[in-house]
Enzyme design. Structure first.
Site, PDB file in Angstrom:
ATOM      1  N   LEU A  80      19.723   0.238 -35.433  1.00  0.00           N
ATOM      2  CA  LEU A  80      18.730   0.345 -34.370  1.00  0.00           C
ATOM      3  C   LEU A  80      19.137  -0.426 -33.128  1.00  0.00           C
ATOM      4  CD1 LEU A  80      15.487  -0.134 -36.515  1.00  0.00           C
ATOM      5  CD2 LEU A  80      16.487   2.016 -35.719  1.00  0.00           C
ATOM      6  N   GLY A  83      23.196  -7.283 -31.213  1.00  0.00           N
ATOM      7  CA  GLY A  83      23.233  -8.368 -30.256  1.00  0.00           C
ATOM      8  C   GLY A  83      24.220  -9.423 -30.672  1.00  0.00           C
ATOM      9  N   GLN A  84      24.119 -10.588 -30.029  1.00  0.00           N
ATOM     10  CA  GLN A  84      25.109 -11.636 -30.247  1.00  0.00           C
ATOM     11  C   GLN A  84      25.098 -12.167 -31.670  1.00  0.00           C
ATOM     12  OE1 GLN A  84      24.972 -14.784 -27.372  1.00  0.00           O
ATOM     13  NE2 GLN A  84      26.194 -16.181 -28.605  1.00  0.00           N
ATOM     14  N   LYS A 103      16.499  -7.104 -39.492  1.00  0.00           N
ATOM     15  CA  LYS A 103      17.358  -7.848 -38.570  1.00  0.00           C
ATOM     16  C   LYS A 103      18.313  -8.702 -39.391  1.00  0.00           C
ATOM     17  CE  LYS A 103      15.573 -11.058 -35.789  1.00  0.00           C
ATOM     18  NZ  LYS A 103      14.911 -11.636 -34.586  1.00  0.00           N
ATOM     19  N   ASP A 198       8.436 -17.611 -24.991  1.00  0.00           N
ATOM     20  CA  ASP A 198       9.303 -16.553 -24.447  1.00  0.00           C
ATOM     21  C   ASP A 198       8.558 -15.234 -24.330  1.00  0.00           C
ATOM     22  OD1 ASP A 198      11.678 -15.627 -23.344  1.00  0.00           O
ATOM     23  OD2 ASP A 198      12.480 -14.964 -25.271  1.00  0.00           O
ATOM     24  N   ASP A 388      -4.487 -34.765 -41.636  1.00  0.00           N
ATOM     25  CA  ASP A 388      -4.483 -35.896 -42.571  1.00  0.00           C
ATOM     26  C   ASP A 388      -3.908 -37.115 -41.857  1.00  0.00           C
ATOM     27  OD1 ASP A 388      -4.503 -37.524 -44.804  1.00  0.00           O
ATOM     28  OD2 ASP A 388      -2.661 -36.661 -45.644  1.00  0.00           O
ATOM     29  N   TYR A 466      -6.376  -9.479 -70.810  1.00  0.00           N
ATOM     30  CA  TYR A 466      -7.756  -9.794 -70.448  1.00  0.00           C
ATOM     31  C   TYR A 466      -7.901 -11.305 -70.228  1.00  0.00           C
ATOM     32  CZ  TYR A 466      -8.771  -5.146 -72.319  1.00  0.00           C
ATOM     33  OH  TYR A 466      -8.784  -3.796 -72.559  1.00  0.00           O
ATOM     34  N   ASP A 496     -17.145  -3.427 -66.357  1.00  0.00           N
ATOM     35  CA  ASP A 496     -17.486  -2.549 -67.478  1.00  0.00           C
ATOM     36  C   ASP A 496     -18.308  -3.261 -68.559  1.00  0.00           C
ATOM     37  OD1 ASP A 496     -15.617  -4.192 -68.631  1.00  0.00           O
ATOM     38  OD2 ASP A 496     -14.119  -2.620 -68.970  1.00  0.00           O
ATOM     39  N   ARG A 500     -15.280  -9.616 -70.649  1.00  0.00           N
ATOM     40  CA  ARG A 500     -13.987 -10.173 -70.279  1.00  0.00           C
ATOM     41  C   ARG A 500     -13.507  -9.482 -69.003  1.00  0.00           C
ATOM     42  NH1 ARG A 500     -10.541  -7.443 -75.304  1.00  0.00           N
ATOM     43  NH2 ARG A 500     -11.128  -5.280 -74.837  1.00  0.00           N
TER      44      ARG A 500
END
Length: 545
Positions: A80, A83-84, A103, A198, A388, A466, A496, A500
């Site tokens: 796609l 670059g550097q 990337k 940026d 904190d 379960y 249901d 459990r």
């Protein structure tokens, strides 16, 4: 680390960076406002390059932990961009067929420990901002002997910059919609303790090629974590967009608002407000700060738009609008979409979300949070440390109240007390690190299948498929939650009525919505997420893009 597709270089410490030029005129003309000191971390001495490269040959040198091989999880397709530092590819997830951008950063191009830290921090910040509808979503990071791979959301609609070039300038209505997105990203970054540094049209991509496509912020390679009041001195950014205080090496998050103001000016006029034939000439114009509202098309632009730009491009920074104030400006919110009350920080919205969860879900989130990677938690870890203040390992009520105030909250004391009670799962009277992370990490990290499976297995100790009453009682003891009504939890989750909790019921509980923050910063209550979505965060509506 550079552009989403180009993988360009933008290290904050690289001596060859075009941003690091001689700013002698700043000191000569503005000696009272310029400073060469900084609270930002110094890079210190550099290790020999050969020794540094030998360390990088380890498959854990950058991320700090082992990862699956990229090609075990994704098939890599066409290129796609390049670059550097590396190359961006189209990749397809093997298990789902979903397409992403990958990337791939060449580790041999990372010439110093500072370059490595830049990559590591970029990944941490992308995880920290995960879930915002206008920030490109990171899917994961992988490392091998030669590369670091960042897999992220695929945006195929091109750059906002290209749209500006095509049209010359936008209508005011469209420009206001885009401004809401851009400044919304800035507000989200600042509320989470991140300074972008940026912003520019090239760093906003369209999700699709349609005219109504959503915008996504990309490229957090120059972004940093900051604490309220912290001052930075490293000169970074792009010449047309850089704030004067950045050139003067004494700045904070207000610089992002200046940069957004420059983008608004370009959206309305098609040209930058500070222009010259040379880079130093551009910087000189930035420091002068003189705005041209006389040339075309400015005589036809509304006074409200010009008022906003003036207030975003004020110097000194303390006189500049905040990101929230920009979102509340009449030009931005004329159509009623912009917020009509102060925005709570994103972390605050997550705390509110956490308060609506039942106790089993809170325990499960703590289990999941403990197993998240370091880069996923780095931003929240910094926020915890900032709150904190006595470094005790736990946040008291007073520390929470003061910390929220410093991060922009104006909650009443009773509301803060409610948040404290909600996050304090073990009722110790303080919020420990695990509780803070579980309460504030974004749900899109917690709802992934692998995390849900691991959490369910934690409770299902005998592997029966379960969660039983006995197993739930055991977990409550482990989490010091003696006052929990086990029967009530089972009854709430057990759909249901077999007494459990099976995995499907557990997942339904975990994915059930409570409170979420939407793209324009307002809170919605009782908004369920779908069980099939990997990302529960809502998208920005067409009226707010």
């Amino acid at each position: 680390m550079g552009n989403y597709y180009s993988c360009g270089a933008s290290s904050t410490s690289s001596p060859t960076s075009p941003s690091l030029v001689d700013y002698y005129y700043c000191y000569h003309r503005y000696p009272s406002s310029c400073s060469s000191t900084s609270t930002a971390t110094s890079s210190g001495g550099r290790m020999p390059i050969r020794s540094h490269q030998q360390r990088l040959s380890s498959p854990t040198a950058v991320l700090g932990h082992e990862t699956p091989a990229l090609r075990e999880v994704y098939t890599v397709g066409r290129k796609l961009g390049q670059g550097q530092f590396g190359t961006t590819y189209l990749c397809t997830q093997v298990s789902t067929g979903a397409e992403y951008a990958c990337k791939s950063i060449a580790k041999r191009k990372l010439l110093s420990p500072e370059d490595v830290e830049d990559v590591r921090r970029e990944i941490q910040i992308m995880h920290h901002l995960a879930g915002h509808g206008s920030v490109v979503t990171i899917q994961g990071a992988y490392e091998d002997n030669l590369y670091v791979h960042i897999v992220m959301e695929l945006c195929e609609g091109g750059e906002l910059f290209d749209r500006i070039v095509e049209r010359g300038y936008f209508s005011e209505r469209k420009a206001a919609e885009i401004t809401r997105v851009i400044v919304g990203v800035v507000e989200a970054c600042h509320s989470l303790g991140v300074m972008h540094r940026d912003l520019k049209p090239e760093n906003f991509l369209l999700k699709e090629s349609s005219s109504s496509s959503s915008l996504k912020a990309i490229d957090f390679g120059l972004s940093v974590f900051f604490k309220p009041g912290q001052v930075f001195s490293d000169v970074v950014g792009s010449p047309y967009y850089v704030a004067p205080e950045v050139l003067c090496k004494h700045y904070g998050p207000e610089a992002d608002v200046w940069t957004a103001g420059v983008i608004v000016y370009i959206l309305l006029s098609g040209v930058p407000p500070f222009w010259a034939e040379t880079q130093q000439g551009i910087f000189d114009a930035v420091l002068r700060g003189s705005l041209d509202f006389d040339s075309d098309p400015w005589p036809t632009i509304s006074d409200s738009a010009k008022d906003l730009i003036r207030r975003m491009l004020r110097s000194p920074p303390r006189e500049r609008l905040t990101a929230h104030q920009v979102l509340c400006h009449p030009w931005v919110c004329d159509d009623g979409v912009a917020p009509d009350r102060p925005l709570a920080p994103a972390v605050l919205s997550r705390l509110k979300q956490f308060s609506a969860m039942n106790r089993l879900k809170k325990m499960a989130l703590r289990v999941i949070a403990r197993n998240l990677s370091e880069e996923e938690l780095a931003g929240l870890k910094e926020m915890f440390k900032a709150m904190d203040t006595d470094a005790s390992g736990a946040i008291t009520f007073d520390e929470l109240k003061e910390g929220l105030r410093r991060y922009g909250s104006n909650l009443r004391e009773a509301e803060i007390r409610d948040l404290m009670d909600a996050a304090d799962v073990d009722k110790s009277g303080t919020i420990d690190y695990d509780e803070f992370i579980a309460a504030t990490v974004h749900l899109n990290k917690l709802e992934r299948e692998e995390h849900l499976l691991a959490a369910f297995a934690y409770f299902d100790r005998d592997g029966s498929g379960y969660i039983t009453v006995d197993e739930l009682e055991h977990a409550c003891r482990d989490h010091n939650m003696a006052d929990v009504g086990i029967d009530d939890i089972i009854r709430e989750v057990d759909q249901d009525n077999d007494g459990r909790i099976d995995y499907g019921e557990f997942v339904a509980m975990m994915k059930k919505g409570a409170i979420d923050i939407i793209g324009n910063g307002r809170l919605t209550i009782g908004r369920p997420t779908t069980a099939t979505s990997d990302d529960p965060s809502p998208t920005i509506s067409s009226s707010s893009r």
